[in-house]
Scaffold this active site. Structure first.
Site, PDB file in Angstrom:
ATOM      1  CB  ILE A  21      -0.919   0.049   1.241  1.00 45.34           C
ATOM      2  CG1 ILE A  21      -1.844  -1.155   1.285  1.00 45.34           C
ATOM      3  CG2 ILE A  21      -1.715   1.344   1.244  1.00 45.34           C
ATOM      4  CD1 ILE A  21      -2.640  -1.265   2.564  1.00 45.34           C
ATOM      5  N   GLY A  22       1.875   1.181   0.822  1.00 47.91           N
ATOM      6  CA  GLY A  22       2.722   2.360   0.877  1.00 47.91           C
ATOM      7  C   GLY A  22       3.991   2.086   1.639  1.00 47.91           C
ATOM      8  N   GLY A  24       6.215   4.068   3.960  1.00 50.37           N
ATOM      9  CA  GLY A  24       6.297   5.318   4.693  1.00 50.37           C
ATOM     10  C   GLY A  24       7.692   5.497   5.235  1.00 50.37           C
ATOM     11  CE1 TYR A  26      10.563   7.773  11.200  1.00 49.69           C
ATOM     12  CE2 TYR A  26       8.353   8.642  10.876  1.00 49.69           C
ATOM     13  CZ  TYR A  26       9.695   8.850  11.128  1.00 49.69           C
ATOM     14  OH  TYR A  26      10.164  10.114  11.310  1.00 49.69           O
ATOM     15  N   GLY A  27       8.206   2.384   7.829  1.00 49.59           N
ATOM     16  CA  GLY A  27       7.806   0.995   7.636  1.00 49.59           C
ATOM     17  C   GLY A  27       7.021   0.824   6.354  1.00 49.59           C
ATOM     18  CB  VAL A  29       1.537  -0.078   5.058  1.00 48.02           C
ATOM     19  CG1 VAL A  29       0.161  -0.591   5.463  1.00 48.02           C
ATOM     20  CG2 VAL A  29       2.114   0.773   6.179  1.00 48.02           C
ATOM     21  CE  LYS A  44       4.724   1.447  10.682  1.00 44.89           C
ATOM     22  NZ  LYS A  44       4.426   2.802  11.103  1.00 44.89           N
ATOM     23  CG  ASP A 146       5.367   9.456   7.158  1.00 40.22           C
ATOM     24  OD1 ASP A 146       5.607  10.516   6.529  1.00 40.22           O
ATOM     25  OD2 ASP A 146       5.326   8.344   6.611  1.00 40.22           O
TER      26      ASP A 146
END
Lengths: 306, 396
Positions: A21-22, A24, A26-27, A29, A44, A146
């Protein structure tokens, strides 16, 4: 596409990746399917290095906090279904945070708007829900760090829910070297300048998002760190010599001289109250930014939107 | 959200019982594990919350795994290790193992395998998954203090009652009440018990509403007397050592978890292990008052003295009720049929120590009531029955 399997005790942790999905700050997803019940979830994934003393205390504290947060069942925060872990071949621990999945996020929503745009009432409601969620996170000592339209999910009832929080600290320390392309548009100047920051980074991002609802395009669509800062300074004015961080090699003179402007100069559709609120939230000095709670008490939210 | 509370039927169908461990043996393993965590934690200077959190992890863990597959002292160490980190009182894994080694004898230490630290580390991930990362646990201590702050009455008596209830909470960790009831309810039950035993009846409290019949109506709802008495019974049963318990073969799993693929052969082990002996170690029925005692509760803030602590018909009626209630508690175990008391069986892990040097002739402290509590009503046969009439020699 490989299914996640819990290594340890056969407890249900059986998910199948559908797609990313994305990614980011910090991780990563994933959209995934829970093979035990077919439910679609957002997972995540965070990899952590096991220390000499097992799972790091900071990670445990953060997960613990997320669980407590979840128990509060706040309507502007996505639901955390479960936390799983498994050991990877390289000896790192993969932690999976399994969240509720919602089809639509705010960036889809803005993209799909009719030409007339969003009604004032909806903007005010989204803004209120965003700040209510942020206030809830902050009151539980969680800084999102974020916030962006891709992380704000819109439920089928049209309510906003904050997603993709958690394990930011864990991620920070363990994955700093991973170079991921992350959008800079919602980043506060102190983060871009690698200065100490606090929960007010989320207030900055929230302001950028609120402005975007009015403008239907990003407020500061920077193309690089430097360009991002320059765009910010176009609004805040270039910081004075005394405001410029001493601990950074980038020189202030590297940026062109800018005089402060009003948010309204960027977004003429802002009402007077929204202009005032956003200008406070977009202060260069982090001490001048109001808390989420103070934002919610601002006159902008006390008025019927025009 | 996972539910961590079980009914009686579920507690009779645990993985260990399905794996062939008897109900009584499982309860003993749980008690031993809990006491071991308390002793280990106390030796390491950990606070009561950290120890209690570790014990709750331990009890929850064995709702999903059998004692035959996971040796209880390794699990206990791991629970304490994890609780230390969660409660922000971390202890190094190897220090916990070192402390455990000082408590357990060599025969028992076999279950930690060749690399004890690795065993505990490996188990940590299994533990985390098993308890579903539900790391934050609340304990009755918090509620005990919160409730006690509202009680009006003689401060000295109140303090004594709270101390007694605090000790009951410590001891309750050796039972499975934390798998059955919320900490609020356990706190209510054990305050109730302590108030009866210490003759401190809560007659008035801050925040009292006309709708409150009992003080706990202010804090919890839908708690029946049956529930409270069930909790009290489980704790009081700890002070009732049974011979059966002492005579049971000790069949602790000996393999470290990493090699726990096949069930341990209990019969062989029970031949290999030294038979249980009475040990000279602390009688843990007085846990909470031994030198390894967890710290006492913080002092209570001053409460306004009760202004109706005197005699009125209502008080008298309440007094009468109390007596009846204590009798009803006692009646569950008829005094005549109480098994002879054996000492020290509560501290079963000490059985694995090498036999202590020849005993001094000194009498052993009675298991209950502890010497502290001279205020126990003399007419309470049930409790007195737990007190041996004559000092018993340690070796017979």
């Amino acid at each position: 596409m490989s299914p996640f399997k819990s290594a340890s005790d056969g407890s249900p942790c059986n998910y199948e990746n559908i797609h990313v999905i994305g990614t980011g700050a910090y991780g990563t997803v994933y959209k995934a399917r829970d093979n035990t019940n077919g439910r679609i979830v957002a997972i995540k994934k965070v990899r952590i290095a096991l220390t000499e003393n097992g799972v790091p205390m900071s990670t445990l504290r953060e997960i613990s906090l997320l669980k407590q947060l979840n128990a509060c069942d706040h309507s502007n925060i996505v639901k955390l279904f479960e936390v799983c872990q498994f050991l990877e071949r390289d000896g790192k621990l993969m932690i999976l945070l399994v969240f509720e999945y919602l089809e639509q996020d705010l960036s889809d929503y803005i993209e799909n708007l009719p030409k007339s745009g969003v009604s004032r009432t909806t903007i005010q409601r989204f803004s209120r829900e965003l700040l209510t969620g942020v206030d809830f996170l902050h009151s539980h000592r969680i800084i999102h760090r974020d916030l962006k339209p891709q992380n704000l999910l819109i439920s089928s009832q049209g309510h906003l829910k904050i997603a993709d929080f958690g394990l930011a600290k864990t991620y920070d320390s363990e994955m700093k070297l991973t170079s991921v392309v992350v959008t800079l548009w919602y980043r506060a100047p102190e983060v871009l300048l690698a200065q100490p920051y606090n929960s007010s980074v989320d207030i900055w991002s929230a302001a950028c998002i609120m402005a975007e609802l009015f403008m239907r395009k990003a407020l500061f669509p920077g193309t690089s760190d430097k360009n991002q800062l320059d765009r910010i300074f176009e609004l805040t004015g270039r910081p004075g010599v005394d405001q410029w961080p001493k601990t950074i090699s980038v020189s202030r003179e590297y940026f062109p001289m800018r005089h402060p402007k009003r948010p309204r100069d960027f977004c003429p559709t802002l009402c007077e109250y929204a202009d005032d609120l956003l200008s406070q939230m977009l202060s260069y000095d982090i001490r001048l930014r109001p808390s989420a709670l103070a934002c919610l008490e601002h006159e902008y939210f006390q008025q019927e939107p025009l | 959200m996972p539910c961590w509370y079980y009914d009686k039927k579920e507690l009779r169908e645990t993985p260990s019982i399905l794996d062939g461990v008897t109900f009584e043996t499982e309860r003993r393993y749980r008690k031993e594990g809990a006491r071991f965590i308390m002793e280990c934690g106390t030796k390491m200077g950990l606070g009561h919350n950290t120890m209690a959190t570790g014990v709750v992890y331990f009890h929850r863990f064995y709702m999903f795994h059998s004692f035959k597959s996971f040796p209880r002292y390794v699990t206990a160490c791991c629970c304490l290790f994890l609780a230390g980190k969660v409660e922000e009182t971390p202890k190094k894994c190897r220090d916990i193992i070192k402390t455990a080694r000082g408590i357990l004898n060599d025969n028992y230490f076999v279950s930690f395998g060749e690399d004890p630290k690795e065993e505990v580390m490996t188990l940590e991930r299994i533990l985390l998954q098993t308890i579903k990362f539900d790391l934050q646990v609340e304990h009755p201590y918090t509620f005990l203090l919160k409730y006690a702050k509202c009680f009006k009455g003689d401060q000295q008596k109140l303090q004594k009652m709270v101390q007694m209830a605090w000790n009951f909470v410590n001891d309750s960790l050796s039972t499975v009440v934390c798998l059955q009831w919320e900490p609020e309810i356990i706190a209510v039950a054990l305050i109730h018990l302590a108030s009866k035993l210490s003759k401190f009846t809560v007659l008035d409290w801050l925040g009292r509403q006309p709708s409150h019949q009992r003080w706990w109506d202010m804090f919890v709802s839908d708690v029946t007397m049956e529930i409270l008495e069930d909790i009290c019974h489980q704790v009081l049963d700890l002070y009732q050592s049974t011979q059966k318990e002492g005579q049971e073969p000790n069949s602790p799993p000996q393999k470290p978890p990493s090699r726990a693929d096949s069930p341990t052969n209990n019969k062989v082990l029970s031949l290999l292990l030294p038979l249980p002996q009475n040990s000279s170690i602390v009688d843990s029925t007085t846990l909470g008052k031994t030198k390894a005692a967890p710290p006492p509760p913080p002092p209570l803030p001053a409460c306004p003295p009760s202004d109706n602590g005197g005699l009125n018909p209502n008080n008298a009626a309440a007094e009468l009720n109390n007596i009846q209630s204590i009798k009803s508690l006692a009646s569950a175990v008829p005094v005549e049929t109480l098994p002879p008391v054996t000492l020290n069986t509560n501290a079963n892990y000490h059985m694995y120590h090498a036999p202590p040097p020849p005993p001094p002739p000194a009498p052993i402290a009675p298991p209950y009531p502890p010497p502290h509590y001279t205020a126990v009503p003399p007419n309470m046969g049930y409790y007195n029955a737990g007190r041996p009439q004559q000092p018993q020699p340690r070796y017979q």
